[in-house]
Scaffold this motif. Structure first.
Motif, PDB file in Angstrom:
ATOM      1  N   ASP A  19       0.298  -1.613   0.327  1.00 58.00           N
ATOM      2  CA  ASP A  19      -0.078   0.180  -0.182  1.00 58.00           C
ATOM      3  C   ASP A  19       1.168   1.464   0.165  1.00 58.00           C
ATOM      4  OD1 ASP A  19      -2.672  -1.606   0.097  1.00 58.00           O
ATOM      5  OD2 ASP A  19      -2.759  -1.928   1.719  1.00 58.00           O
ATOM      6  N   LEU A  20       0.531   2.850  -0.378  1.00 58.15           N
ATOM      7  CA  LEU A  20       0.986   3.843  -0.872  1.00 58.15           C
ATOM      8  C   LEU A  20       0.250   4.557   0.201  1.00 58.15           C
ATOM      9  CD1 LEU A  20       0.454   4.952  -4.757  1.00 58.15           C
ATOM     10  CD2 LEU A  20       2.426   3.306  -2.889  1.00 58.15           C
ATOM     11  N   ASP A  21       1.271   4.887   0.840  1.00 60.61           N
ATOM     12  CA  ASP A  21       1.335   6.207   2.546  1.00 60.61           C
ATOM     13  C   ASP A  21       0.787   7.724   1.682  1.00 60.61           C
ATOM     14  OD1 ASP A  21       0.481   7.089   4.987  1.00 60.61           O
ATOM     15  OD2 ASP A  21       2.043   6.305   5.658  1.00 60.61           O
ATOM     16  N   ILE A  22      -0.096   7.759   1.557  1.00 58.74           N
ATOM     17  CA  ILE A  22      -0.204   9.261   1.130  1.00 58.74           C
ATOM     18  C   ILE A  22       0.068  10.381   1.980  1.00 58.74           C
ATOM     19  CG2 ILE A  22      -1.703  11.217  -0.252  1.00 58.74           C
ATOM     20  CD1 ILE A  22      -0.492   8.631  -1.751  1.00 58.74           C
ATOM     21  N   ILE A  23       1.074  11.507   2.086  1.00 56.82           N
ATOM     22  CA  ILE A  23       1.108  12.456   3.055  1.00 56.82           C
ATOM     23  C   ILE A  23       0.458  13.578   2.863  1.00 56.82           C
ATOM     24  CG2 ILE A  23       2.794  13.048   4.548  1.00 56.82           C
ATOM     25  CD1 ILE A  23       5.010  10.808   3.767  1.00 56.82           C
ATOM     26  N   HIS A  24       0.020  14.361   4.168  1.00 59.12           N
ATOM     27  CA  HIS A  24      -0.875  15.522   3.492  1.00 59.12           C
ATOM     28  C   HIS A  24      -0.445  16.083   5.205  1.00 59.12           C
ATOM     29  CE1 HIS A  24      -2.542  19.039   1.883  1.00 59.12           C
ATOM     30  NE2 HIS A  24      -3.140  18.575   3.243  1.00 59.12           N
ATOM     31  N   THR A  25       0.104  17.577   5.146  1.00 56.36           N
ATOM     32  CA  THR A  25       0.370  18.375   6.356  1.00 56.36           C
ATOM     33  C   THR A  25      -0.166  19.563   5.382  1.00 56.36           C
ATOM     34  OG1 THR A  25       1.386  18.881   7.685  1.00 56.36           O
ATOM     35  CG2 THR A  25       2.296  18.829   6.286  1.00 56.36           C
ATOM     36  N   PRO A  26      -1.371  20.378   6.600  1.00 58.52           N
ATOM     37  CA  PRO A  26      -1.361  21.684   6.443  1.00 58.52           C
ATOM     38  C   PRO A  26      -0.535  22.971   6.680  1.00 58.52           C
ATOM     39  CG  PRO A  26      -2.656  20.565   7.471  1.00 58.52           C
ATOM     40  CD  PRO A  26      -1.836  19.884   8.032  1.00 58.52           C
ATOM     41  N   ASP A  27       0.673  22.176   6.873  1.00 57.69           N
ATOM     42  CA  ASP A  27       1.587  23.133   7.862  1.00 57.69           C
ATOM     43  C   ASP A  27       2.772  23.242   6.307  1.00 57.69           C
ATOM     44  OD1 ASP A  27       0.901  23.422  10.111  1.00 57.69           O
ATOM     45  OD2 ASP A  27       2.319  21.131  11.057  1.00 57.69           O
ATOM     46  N   ALA A  28       2.484  22.613   5.126  1.00 53.20           N
ATOM     47  CA  ALA A  28       2.586  23.243   4.037  1.00 53.20           C
ATOM     48  C   ALA A  28       1.911  23.486   2.955  1.00 53.20           C
ATOM     49  CB  ALA A  28       3.900  22.009   3.758  1.00 53.20           C
ATOM     50  N   ALA A  29       2.762  24.127   1.661  1.00 54.38           N
ATOM     51  CA  ALA A  29       1.070  24.326   0.729  1.00 54.38           C
ATOM     52  C   ALA A  29       1.201  23.218   0.242  1.00 54.38           C
ATOM     53  CB  ALA A  29       2.716  25.082   0.095  1.00 54.38           C
ATOM     54  N   ALA A  30      -0.089  23.177   0.275  1.00 48.34           N
ATOM     55  CA  ALA A  30      -1.395  22.049  -0.650  1.00 48.34           C
ATOM     56  C   ALA A  30      -0.953  22.377  -2.170  1.00 48.34           C
ATOM     57  CB  ALA A  30      -2.687  22.612  -0.476  1.00 48.34           C
ATOM     58  N   PRO A  31      -0.980  20.538  -2.607  1.00 53.24           N
ATOM     59  CA  PRO A  31      -0.943  20.949  -4.401  1.00 53.24           C
ATOM     60  C   PRO A  31      -1.159  21.676  -5.375  1.00 53.24           C
ATOM     61  CG  PRO A  31      -0.782  18.126  -2.826  1.00 53.24           C
ATOM     62  CD  PRO A  31      -1.543  19.528  -1.990  1.00 53.24           C
ATOM     63  N   GLY A  32      -0.515  21.876  -5.869  1.00 55.52           N
ATOM     64  CA  GLY A  32      -1.620  22.863  -6.656  1.00 55.52           C
ATOM     65  C   GLY A  32      -1.672  22.406  -8.222  1.00 55.52           C
ATOM     66  N   GLY A  33      -2.037  21.141  -7.973  1.00 54.12           N
ATOM     67  CA  GLY A  33      -2.113  20.126  -9.204  1.00 54.12           C
ATOM     68  C   GLY A  33      -2.653  18.517  -8.403  1.00 54.12           C
ATOM     69  N   HIS A  34      -2.294  17.780 -10.089  1.00 51.59           N
ATOM     70  CA  HIS A  34      -2.927  16.648  -9.002  1.00 51.59           C
ATOM     71  C   HIS A  34      -2.024  15.692  -8.683  1.00 51.59           C
ATOM     72  CE1 HIS A  34      -5.485  12.847  -9.615  1.00 51.59           C
ATOM     73  NE2 HIS A  34      -4.813  12.258  -9.718  1.00 51.59           N
ATOM     74  N   TYR A  35      -1.581  15.903  -7.412  1.00 50.78           N
ATOM     75  CA  TYR A  35       0.059  15.675  -7.036  1.00 50.78           C
ATOM     76  C   TYR A  35      -0.221  15.204  -5.416  1.00 50.78           C
ATOM     77  CZ  TYR A  35       1.438  19.413  -6.654  1.00 50.78           C
ATOM     78  OH  TYR A  35       2.184  21.190  -6.326  1.00 50.78           O
ATOM     79  N   SER A  36       0.633  14.979  -4.784  1.00 55.80           N
ATOM     80  CA  SER A  36      -0.333  14.459  -3.286  1.00 55.80           C
ATOM     81  C   SER A  36       1.586  15.295  -3.124  1.00 55.80           C
ATOM     82  CB  SER A  36       0.595  12.726  -2.669  1.00 55.80           C
ATOM     83  OG  SER A  36      -0.573  12.405  -2.914  1.00 55.80           O
ATOM     84  N   GLN A  37       1.467  15.919  -1.404  1.00 47.36           N
ATOM     85  CA  GLN A  37       3.207  16.327  -1.130  1.00 47.36           C
ATOM     86  C   GLN A  37       4.030  15.485  -0.989  1.00 47.36           C
ATOM     87  OE1 GLN A  37       1.070  17.596   2.674  1.00 47.36           O
ATOM     88  NE2 GLN A  37       0.684  19.828   1.832  1.00 47.36           N
ATOM     89  N   ALA A  38       3.830  13.620  -0.587  1.00 45.72           N
ATOM     90  CA  ALA A  38       3.874  12.910  -0.682  1.00 45.72           C
ATOM     91  C   ALA A  38       4.322  11.930  -0.727  1.00 45.72           C
ATOM     92  CB  ALA A  38       5.492  13.550   0.728  1.00 45.72           C
ATOM     93  N   VAL A  39       4.444  10.954  -0.749  1.00 49.00           N
ATOM     94  CA  VAL A  39       4.000   9.472  -1.127  1.00 49.00           C
ATOM     95  C   VAL A  39       5.261   8.213  -0.467  1.00 49.00           C
ATOM     96  CG1 VAL A  39       3.096   7.335  -2.413  1.00 49.00           C
ATOM     97  CG2 VAL A  39       2.469   9.705  -2.775  1.00 49.00           C
ATOM     98  N   ALA A  40       4.946   7.273   0.478  1.00 45.08           N
ATOM     99  CA  ALA A  40       5.324   6.840   1.341  1.00 45.08           C
ATOM    100  C   ALA A  40       5.229   5.357   0.730  1.00 45.08           C
ATOM    101  CB  ALA A  40       5.656   6.851   2.859  1.00 45.08           C
TER     102      ALA A  40
END
Length: 143
Positions: A4-25
């Motif tokens: 499984d992919l772990d999609i990483i998102h935090t409100p402490d960094a800029a939100a993605p401006g397109g169809h992508y994640s801030q990070a993926v583990a």
């Protein structure tokens, strides 16, 4: 599940401006998407000096690493895109302040232009030796 992919998102960094994640583990590695100097609240900084833009991009990178339960010492590879290679010395000094003694592999790539007229973009790969448990705001996707 290990696949499984772990999609990483935090409100402490800029939100993605397109169809992508801030990070993926995945597989013990965290892949951080390119971070432009957009503040966490969405405020743009293209009119700011290079050092301000670089600090914002680095702040975004560090915030995403923290959300993944990591820090600068977990970085394996960093790629930095700069509009003017003359900014390299200023970036190197600032980067050293953020990373301290840690020296991951790195490339600084001069480019003619970046989105919205920014002067810098940073992406990274980090180790994830102890994958975090999924947080309620994270998504899990099967590859």
């Amino acid at each position: 599940m290990a696949g499984d992919l772990d999609i990483i998102h935090t409100p402490d960094a800029a939100a993605p401006g397109g169809h992508y994640s801030q990070a993926v583990a995945y597989g013990g590695v965290v892949y951080v998407s390119g971070q432009l100097p957009v503040r966490a609240n969405g405020e743009h900084s293209a009119d700011q000096p290079f050092e301000v833009q670089a600090s914002i991009a680095l702040d975004n990178l560090i915030a995403i690493l923290r959300e993944a339960g990591l820090g600068p010492g977990d970085l394996l590879k960093v790629t930095v895109y700069v509009v003017d290679i003359e900014h390299w010395p200023a970036f190197d000094r600032l980067y050293a302040q953020y990373l301290g003694q840690h020296r991951p592999a790195r490339a600084v790539v001069p480019v003619p232009v970046l989105h919205h007229g920014y002067l810098i973009e940073i992406d990274a790969v980090a180790r994830n030796l102890q994958p975090r448990g999924l947080q309620p705001h994270n998504l899990r996707e099967d590859p």
